[in-house]
Design an enzyme around this catalytic site. Structure first.
Site, PDB file in Angstrom:
ATOM      1  N   HIS A 254       0.847  -1.225  -0.078  1.00 45.79           N
ATOM      2  CA  HIS A 254      -0.057   0.087  -0.032  1.00 45.79           C
ATOM      3  C   HIS A 254       0.819   1.295  -0.144  1.00 45.79           C
ATOM      4  O   HIS A 254       2.011   1.398   0.691  1.00 45.79           O
ATOM      5  CB  HIS A 254      -1.010  -0.006   1.232  1.00 45.79           C
ATOM      6  CG  HIS A 254      -1.803  -0.996   1.394  1.00 45.79           C
ATOM      7  ND1 HIS A 254      -2.513  -1.665   2.270  1.00 45.79           N
ATOM      8  CD2 HIS A 254      -2.853  -1.391   0.097  1.00 45.79           C
ATOM      9  CE1 HIS A 254      -3.460  -2.282   1.807  1.00 45.79           C
ATOM     10  NE2 HIS A 254      -3.677  -2.380   0.674  1.00 45.79           N
TER      11      HIS A 254
ATOM     12  N   PHE B  78       3.654   0.328   5.209  1.00 47.83           N
ATOM     13  CA  PHE B  78       4.336  -0.780   5.742  1.00 47.83           C
ATOM     14  C   PHE B  78       3.275  -2.268   5.554  1.00 47.83           C
ATOM     15  O   PHE B  78       3.150  -2.813   6.674  1.00 47.83           O
ATOM     16  CB  PHE B  78       4.596  -0.550   7.237  1.00 47.83           C
ATOM     17  CG  PHE B  78       5.166   0.767   7.387  1.00 47.83           C
ATOM     18  CD1 PHE B  78       5.979   1.439   6.711  1.00 47.83           C
ATOM     19  CD2 PHE B  78       4.409   1.609   8.489  1.00 47.83           C
ATOM     20  CE1 PHE B  78       6.862   2.601   6.921  1.00 47.83           C
ATOM     21  CE2 PHE B  78       4.957   2.848   8.722  1.00 47.83           C
ATOM     22  CZ  PHE B  78       5.897   3.565   8.137  1.00 47.83           C
ATOM     23  N   HIS B  79       2.752  -2.362   4.500  1.00 48.08           N
ATOM     24  CA  HIS B  79       1.826  -3.600   4.504  1.00 48.08           C
ATOM     25  C   HIS B  79       2.201  -4.381   3.221  1.00 48.08           C
ATOM     26  O   HIS B  79       1.628  -4.673   2.469  1.00 48.08           O
ATOM     27  CB  HIS B  79       0.484  -2.975   4.087  1.00 48.08           C
ATOM     28  CG  HIS B  79      -0.104  -2.287   5.030  1.00 48.08           C
ATOM     29  ND1 HIS B  79      -1.425  -1.492   4.980  1.00 48.08           N
ATOM     30  CD2 HIS B  79      -0.033  -2.195   6.487  1.00 48.08           C
ATOM     31  CE1 HIS B  79      -1.818  -1.023   5.938  1.00 48.08           C
ATOM     32  NE2 HIS B  79      -0.806  -1.201   6.882  1.00 48.08           N
ATOM     33  N   PRO B  80       3.769  -4.779   2.969  1.00 46.62           N
ATOM     34  CA  PRO B  80       3.932  -5.528   2.061  1.00 46.62           C
ATOM     35  C   PRO B  80       3.389  -7.075   2.017  1.00 46.62           C
ATOM     36  O   PRO B  80       3.152  -7.560   3.006  1.00 46.62           O
ATOM     37  CB  PRO B  80       5.502  -5.743   1.872  1.00 46.62           C
ATOM     38  CG  PRO B  80       5.822  -5.424   3.621  1.00 46.62           C
ATOM     39  CD  PRO B  80       4.701  -4.505   4.162  1.00 46.62           C
TER      40      PRO B  80
ATOM     41  N   MET C 147      -3.588  -8.384  -3.050  1.00 46.79           N
ATOM     42  CA  MET C 147      -3.663  -7.384  -1.664  1.00 46.79           C
ATOM     43  C   MET C 147      -4.999  -7.392  -1.023  1.00 46.79           C
ATOM     44  O   MET C 147      -5.923  -7.095  -1.575  1.00 46.79           O
ATOM     45  CB  MET C 147      -3.279  -5.976  -2.165  1.00 46.79           C
ATOM     46  CG  MET C 147      -3.078  -5.156  -1.208  1.00 46.79           C
ATOM     47  SD  MET C 147      -1.065  -5.111  -0.720  1.00 46.79           S
ATOM     48  CE  MET C 147      -0.865  -4.611   0.978  1.00 46.79           C
TER      49      MET C 147
END
Length: 542
Positions: free
Chosen positions: A295, A473-475, A512
Site C-alpha cells: 500500500h 508498511f503493508h508488503p 492485496m
C-alpha cells in the site's frame, strides 16, 4: 554444530508465526521450536501504544530495511521498517485491526484456492478474536487476540466523522462488519491500554504447556533439505551455529521480505538468480520473491486553529508524564493509538465496493513524543488524514543482494508502475479534500499544508504524489499461493516441490487485501495451524 530437536520448527514469531506456533503447541501436543532473529520484547516502550511512531523509526526491534530507488517515485528509496523482536511487526505496528472485504477472499478461492473463501477465513478470524463487543456472527469474543476501541475520541476525530457524513459518506459502525463503507472508528490490538502483540497473545500462554521453546537472537542461515524434504534449519546464535531438526515439518513465517530471502538462501527459488549468486539450486521455483505488493499513501494536512491536537505532547514534561502513566497504569494519552477514526471510500461512485482506505490523526505525526529531543522546527497545531489505494495493480520483487544471510535483500516495490494506481490515489486526495472542506471543520481548519492550494490539476497532484508518497508498511505477496507456474505454495501453504515445508505469513497472499495486513496475517497463521494439525491427525482441514 549443536543440535536441537523438535516436531515442528516455526521460523519467525510475528503476526502469523506466533499464532501458528502458539496454537500448535497448545492444541496438538507437538514439540514446537520458534526461531526469532530479534530479541525478547523486554522493552516496556513496546507495550505503550503511542510509542509506535518511535518504534517504526528506530533501529531497536527493527530490521530497518530500505527499498531500492523507486523509478516512479522520482527514484526515491523508501524506508521499510519490519519488526525484529519477539512478536515481529505486531510488536511495532499501528495495532489497527481490519480484516478486509469478503470479496478479497472469495476472489482467492476463485483463483483455485478453495480453502480461502470468506466463510472459511471468517471462522479463523472469529477463533482469533477476543472482540470488545463479544461473540457475534461476525466476531469472536473468546479468542486470545484481545481487541478494543475508543468510546470517547479527540474532538478533531469526531469532527472527521461528522464531516465525512456531510460529504455524503455513511457512518459505519464496524469496518469489519457487513457494511464497512464510510467513516468510522477502528479496532485495535490493545488491551488495558497496552499493546498486545501476537507473541503476547499466543506465545506467552503457550509456554505454560512445556512443549514450546523460543530461540531469540537466532538468525536463519538456511533451511536444510534432504531428498526433496525440509528436515531442519541452520541458525547462527552469536558465534555459535545450531541445527534445529524438524521431525515433522518447517513453517516459514519470516514475513514478506525475509521469507523469500530465506527460501532463496536455501536453494529454493529462481534457478538463474540463485546460480548468479553461487547458490546451489535445490528446487527451481521461479515465483519466489515475485508478485510483491504494498500500500502506498499520501497525506492531506492542515494547520489547526485550536490547541486540541497531539502537539500538546511536545513538551518534554507532558510527554514524560504521559509515558509513565501509560507504562504503569495503562491510561492517559500515551495509552492510546491516535489514529482513532478513518474511512473506507470509493474513488468513483460507480464502484461496487470501496477501493480507498484512510486514517485520520489529530496531529502532525504519530511520533509526536520524540519531538522535544529533535531539532525539527515547531510547526504548531495541525491534523491530517492519509489515504491509500487498497488493491493496487503494481507489483515488484524481493531479490538477493548476495549469498550472505546477513546481507539485506533488495526490495523493489515498483510503486505506481500500473497506470491506474496513481489515478486512484489522486482521486483519494480529492475525496479527503471534500471531507475537510465540510462545515464541521470550519472551526478548526487552517491553511492546507499538503498538497497545498497551489496543486489542483491532475498533473500537479501527480507530480506531488511522486514526490511524497510513502509506504504504509503493508508488503504482501512475495511467496504467493496459487496453481500457476509462479505460485510458491498451494492452497494448504505447502511449498511446491518440497515436502515438509510451508510458508505462512503475508507473503502468501496472491493479491492485496483491502485493509491493514496484521489481522489477515494472523488469520493465515491460524489456518496454517489447522492444516498442520489435520495432517498430523490424518484428516482433511476444515
Amino acid at each position: 554444530m549443536d543440535t536441537i530437536s523438535a516436531d515442528i520448527v516455526v521460523i519467525g514469531s510475528g503476526s502469523a508465526g506466533a499464532v501458528a506456533a502458539g496454537r500448535l503447541a497448545m492444541e496438538s501436543g507437538a514439540r514446537v521450536v520458534v526461531i526469532e532473529a530479534g530479541g525478547r520484547d523486554w522493552n516496556p516502550l513496546i507495550r505503550v501504544p503511542l510509542m509506535t511512531g518511535i518504534l517504526l523509526r528506530n533501529r531497536h526491534a527493527n530490521w530497518f530495511y530500505h527499498s531500492e530507488p523507486e523509478p516512479h517515485l522520482n527514484n526515491r528509496k523508501l524506508f521499510w521498517p519490519r519488526g525484529k523482536v519477539l512478536g515481529g511487526s505486531s510488536a511495532i505496528n499501528g495495532m489497527v485491526w481490519t480484516r478486509g472485504l469478503p470479496s478479497d477472499y472469495d476472489n482467492w478461492a476463485q483463483m483455485g484456492l478453495p480453502d480461502w473463501t470468506w466463510d472459511k477465513v471468517l471462522n479463523s478470524f472469529r477463533g482469533i478474536e477476543g472482540h470488545w463487543g463479544g461473540e457475534t456472527e461476525l466476531h469472536g469474543g473468546k479468542g486470545r487476540q484481545k481487541l478494543s476501541t475508543y468510546s470517547e475520541i479527540n474532538p478533531l476525530s469526531q469532527t472527521f466523522l461528522e464531516a465525512g457524513q456531510q460529504a455524503g459518506h455513511p457512518l459505519t459502525r464496524d469496518f469489519n462488519g457487513a457494511a464497512p463503507e464510510g467513516v468510522g472508528r477502528y479496532d485495535y490490538t490493545i488491551s488495558g491500554g497496552r499493546r498486545m502483540s501476537a507473541a503476547r497473545a499466543f506465545l506467552v500462554p503457550a509456554q505454560e504447556q512445556g512443549n514450546l521453546r523460543i530461540l531469540t537472537g537466532a538468525h536463519v542461515l538456511r533451511i536444510v533439505t534432504e531428498k526433496g524434504r525440509a528436515t531442519g534449519v541452520e541458525i547462527a546464535m552469536g558465534k555459535r551455529q545450531v541445527r534445529v531438526e524438524a521431525d515433522r515439518e518447517v513453517i516459514l513465517s519470516a514475513g514478506t521480505v525475509n521469507s523469500p530471502q530465506i527460501l532463496m538462501l536455501s536453494g529454493i527459488g529462481p534457478a538463474d538468480h540463485l546460480s548468479a549468486h553461487g547458490i546451489a539450486v535445490t528446487h527451481d521455483l521461479p515465483g519466489v520473491g515475485r508478485n510483491l505488493r504494498d500500500h502506498l499513501l499520501v497525506r492531506v494536512e492542515y494547520d489547526c486553529t485550536q490547541p486540541i491536537t497531539l502537539h500538546n505532547l511536545l513538551r518534554a514534561d507532558r510527554a514524560g508524564l504521559a509515558l509513565l502513566e501509560a507504562m504503569w497504569r495503562g491510561t492517559g494519552p500515551a495509552a492510546r493509538f491516535p489514529l482513532e477514526a478513518g474511512a473506507f471510500l470509493k474513488s468513483d461512485d460507480a464502484l461496487d465496493e470501496p477501493d480507498l482506505q484512510a486514517h485520520f490523526l489529530p496531529g502532525r505525526s504519530t511520533a509526536a513524543v520524540r519531538m522535544p529531543f529533535s531539532r525539527a522546527p515547531d510547526r504548531g497545531h495541525g491534523f491530517f488524514a492519509n489515504i491509500y489505494q487498497m488493491r493496487p495493480d503494481s507489483t515488484g520483487e524481493i531479490t538477493l543482494r548476495s549469498s550472505d544471510p546477513f546481507d539485506a535483500p533488495r526490495i523493489r516495490a515498483n510503486y505506481l508502475s500500473a497506470p491506474r494506481d496513481i489515478a486512484v490515489l489522486r482521486a483519494g486526495v480529492r475525496r479527503l479534500r471534500e471531507i475537510f472542506a465540510q462545515p464541521a471543520f470550519d472551526a478548526f481548519r487552517g491553511a492546507e499544508n499538503a498538497p497545498g492550494p497551489q496543486r489542483q490539476t491532475d498533473a500537479e497532484l501527480d507530480e506531488w504524489i511522486r514526490q511524497v508518497a510513502d509506504t504504509v508498511f503493508h508488503p504482501v505477496g512475495s511467496c504467493k499461493m496459487g496453481n500457476d507456474t509462479m505460485a510458491v505454495v498451494d492452497t494448504h501453504l505447502k511449498v511446491r516441490g518440497i515436502e515438509g515445508l510451508r510458508v505462512a505469513d503475508a507473503s502468501v497472499m496472491p493479491t492485496m487485501p483491502s485493509c491493514n495486513t496484521g489481522a489477515p496475517s494472523q488469520m493465515i497463521g491460524s489456518k496454517a495451524a489447522d492444516f498442520v494439525m489435520a495432517d498430523l491427525n490424518g484428516k482433511a482441514a476444515a
